[in-house]
Design an enzyme around this catalytic site. Structure first.
Site, PDB file in Angstrom:
ATOM      1  N   CYS A  15       0.867  -1.182   0.000  1.00 14.70           N
ATOM      2  CA  CYS A  15       0.000   0.000   0.000  1.00 14.70           C
ATOM      3  C   CYS A  15       0.904   1.234   0.000  1.00 14.70           C
ATOM      4  O   CYS A  15       2.092   1.135  -0.346  1.00 14.70           O
ATOM      5  CB  CYS A  15      -0.963  -0.020   1.183  1.00 14.70           C
ATOM      6  SG  CYS A  15      -0.169   0.004   2.803  1.00 14.70           S
ATOM      7  N   ASN A  18       2.405   1.467   4.266  1.00 14.50           N
ATOM      8  CA  ASN A  18       2.705   0.184   4.946  1.00 14.50           C
ATOM      9  C   ASN A  18       2.452   0.274   6.459  1.00 14.50           C
ATOM     10  O   ASN A  18       3.192  -0.311   7.255  1.00 14.50           O
ATOM     11  CB  ASN A  18       4.158  -0.271   4.657  1.00 14.50           C
ATOM     12  CG  ASN A  18       4.468  -1.697   5.104  1.00 14.50           C
ATOM     13  OD1 ASN A  18       5.595  -1.996   5.473  1.00 14.50           O
ATOM     14  ND2 ASN A  18       3.493  -2.590   5.084  1.00 14.50           N
ATOM     15  N   CYS A  20      -1.269   0.667   7.331  1.00 17.34           N
ATOM     16  CA  CYS A  20      -2.704   0.344   7.471  1.00 17.34           C
ATOM     17  C   CYS A  20      -3.097  -0.873   6.630  1.00 17.34           C
ATOM     18  O   CYS A  20      -3.273  -1.971   7.153  1.00 17.34           O
ATOM     19  CB  CYS A  20      -3.574   1.545   7.093  1.00 17.34           C
ATOM     20  SG  CYS A  20      -3.377   2.969   8.198  1.00 17.34           S
ATOM     21  N   ARG A  21      -3.242  -0.694   5.327  1.00 20.09           N
ATOM     22  CA  ARG A  21      -3.841  -1.732   4.501  1.00 20.09           C
ATOM     23  C   ARG A  21      -2.923  -2.940   4.271  1.00 20.09           C
ATOM     24  O   ARG A  21      -3.354  -4.088   4.443  1.00 20.09           O
ATOM     25  CB  ARG A  21      -4.288  -1.139   3.153  1.00 20.09           C
ATOM     26  CG  ARG A  21      -5.438  -0.154   3.303  1.00 20.09           C
ATOM     27  CD  ARG A  21      -5.632   0.682   2.042  1.00 20.09           C
ATOM     28  NE  ARG A  21      -4.499   1.582   1.824  1.00 20.09           N
ATOM     29  CZ  ARG A  21      -4.326   2.333   0.764  1.00 20.09           C
ATOM     30  NH1 ARG A  21      -5.214   2.281  -0.215  1.00 20.09           N
ATOM     31  NH2 ARG A  21      -3.276   3.136   0.664  1.00 20.09           N
ATOM     32  N   SER A  22      -1.662  -2.695   3.880  1.00 20.95           N
ATOM     33  CA  SER A  22      -0.815  -3.870   3.579  1.00 20.95           C
ATOM     34  C   SER A  22      -0.418  -4.656   4.834  1.00 20.95           C
ATOM     35  O   SER A  22      -0.326  -5.890   4.754  1.00 20.95           O
ATOM     36  CB  SER A  22       0.398  -3.495   2.717  1.00 20.95           C
ATOM     37  OG  SER A  22       1.215  -2.547   3.344  1.00 20.95           O
ATOM     38  N   ASP A 130      -8.277   4.010   1.279  1.00 21.00           N
ATOM     39  CA  ASP A 130      -7.265   4.394   2.266  1.00 21.00           C
ATOM     40  C   ASP A 130      -7.976   4.894   3.533  1.00 21.00           C
ATOM     41  O   ASP A 130      -8.723   5.877   3.481  1.00 21.00           O
ATOM     42  CB  ASP A 130      -6.409   5.504   1.645  1.00 21.00           C
ATOM     43  CG  ASP A 130      -5.292   5.956   2.554  1.00 21.00           C
ATOM     44  OD1 ASP A 130      -5.295   5.597   3.747  1.00 21.00           O
ATOM     45  OD2 ASP A 130      -4.423   6.690   2.065  1.00 21.00           O
TER      46      ASP A 130
HETATM   47  P1  4NP Z   1      -1.728   2.828   4.127  1.00 19.83           P
HETATM   48  O1  4NP Z   1      -2.379   4.171   4.747  1.00 19.83           O
HETATM   49  O2  4NP Z   1      -1.195   3.181   2.752  1.00 19.83           O
HETATM   50  O3  4NP Z   1      -2.885   1.893   4.054  1.00 19.83           O
HETATM   51  O4  4NP Z   1      -0.614   2.390   5.073  1.00 19.83           O
HETATM   52  C1  4NP Z   1      -1.678   5.375   4.806  1.00 19.83           C
HETATM   53  C2  4NP Z   1      -0.731   5.574   5.765  1.00 19.83           C
HETATM   54  C3  4NP Z   1      -0.044   6.790   5.846  1.00 19.83           C
HETATM   55  C4  4NP Z   1      -0.336   7.786   4.950  1.00 19.83           C
HETATM   56  C5  4NP Z   1      -1.303   7.589   3.970  1.00 19.83           C
HETATM   57  C6  4NP Z   1      -1.966   6.379   3.898  1.00 19.83           C
HETATM   58  N1  4NP Z   1       0.333   9.031   5.051  1.00 19.83           N
HETATM   59  O5  4NP Z   1      -0.018   9.941   4.285  1.00 19.83           O
HETATM   60  O6  4NP Z   1       1.244   9.182   5.865  1.00 19.83           O
END
Ligand code: 4NP
Length: 171
Positions: A15, A18, A20-22, A130
């Protein structure tokens, strides 16, 4: 000594951050393998397309939601590398932006790169939304969507040839 298969398959969930989703993909997939006595069959990991959260555990909100559903998220954030796209058999992107970014990391990956929604029917959206800037329901949705796809991803990986068969990007 634990028995480890000579040539286990491998899967990398990807994702943006790294956190939340992955990590949820990694945790649910690992739990599925354990439940099916298959945890020696497949190497599971996750990565992000940005290194901003390098070394951090999964987001506390994501971990809490996952725990409520019985999943333990153990990952530490890391950025995807070109070598990942040669060493993993299957790379699962959470959304189309991740897919595009992965394609910029390696021009000709040997890994098969697919969107998570490739394994779901049309009632699900193309992208795993997201959850980072939203409320609790976003984290719940991430768990539900990934949990629905994991058995199908497992079947695909176990049923596929041992040797990755070249570029197989999905959009
Ligand atoms: P992820 O979520 O891609 O599912 O881990 C996010 C985590 C951090 C950010 C965006 C999405 N960020 O902008 O820091």
């Amino acid at each position: 000594m634990r028995h480890v298969k000579n040539n286990p398959k491998s899967i990398l969930f990807v994702c943006l951050g790294n956190i939340c989703r992955s990590p949820t993909g990694e945790g649910i997939f690992r739990s599925y393998l354990q439940q099916h006595g298959a945890d020696q069959e497949i190497i599971v990991d996750s990565a992000g397309t940005i290194g901003y959260h390098q070394g951090k555990p999964a987001d506390a909100r994501m971990r809490q939601t996952a725990t409520r559903h019985g999943y333990d998220l153990q990952s530490r954030s890391r950025k995807i590398t070109p070598a990942d796209l040669e060493s993993f058999d299957l790379v699962i992107a959470m959304d189309r932006e991740n897919l595009q970014d992965i394609n910029h990391v390696h021009a000709a990956p040997t890994a098969s790169v697919k969107l998570l929604s490739h394994f779901l029917d049309d009632q699900w959206p193309t992208d795993v939304p997201d959850p980072y800037y939203g409320g609790d329901e976003g984290f719940e949705y991430v768990v539900d969507m990934i949990a629905a796809a994991v058995p199908k991803i497992y079947e695909h990986l176990i049923g596929s040839e041992d040797t990755p068969n070249g570029r197989d990007n999905d959009s």
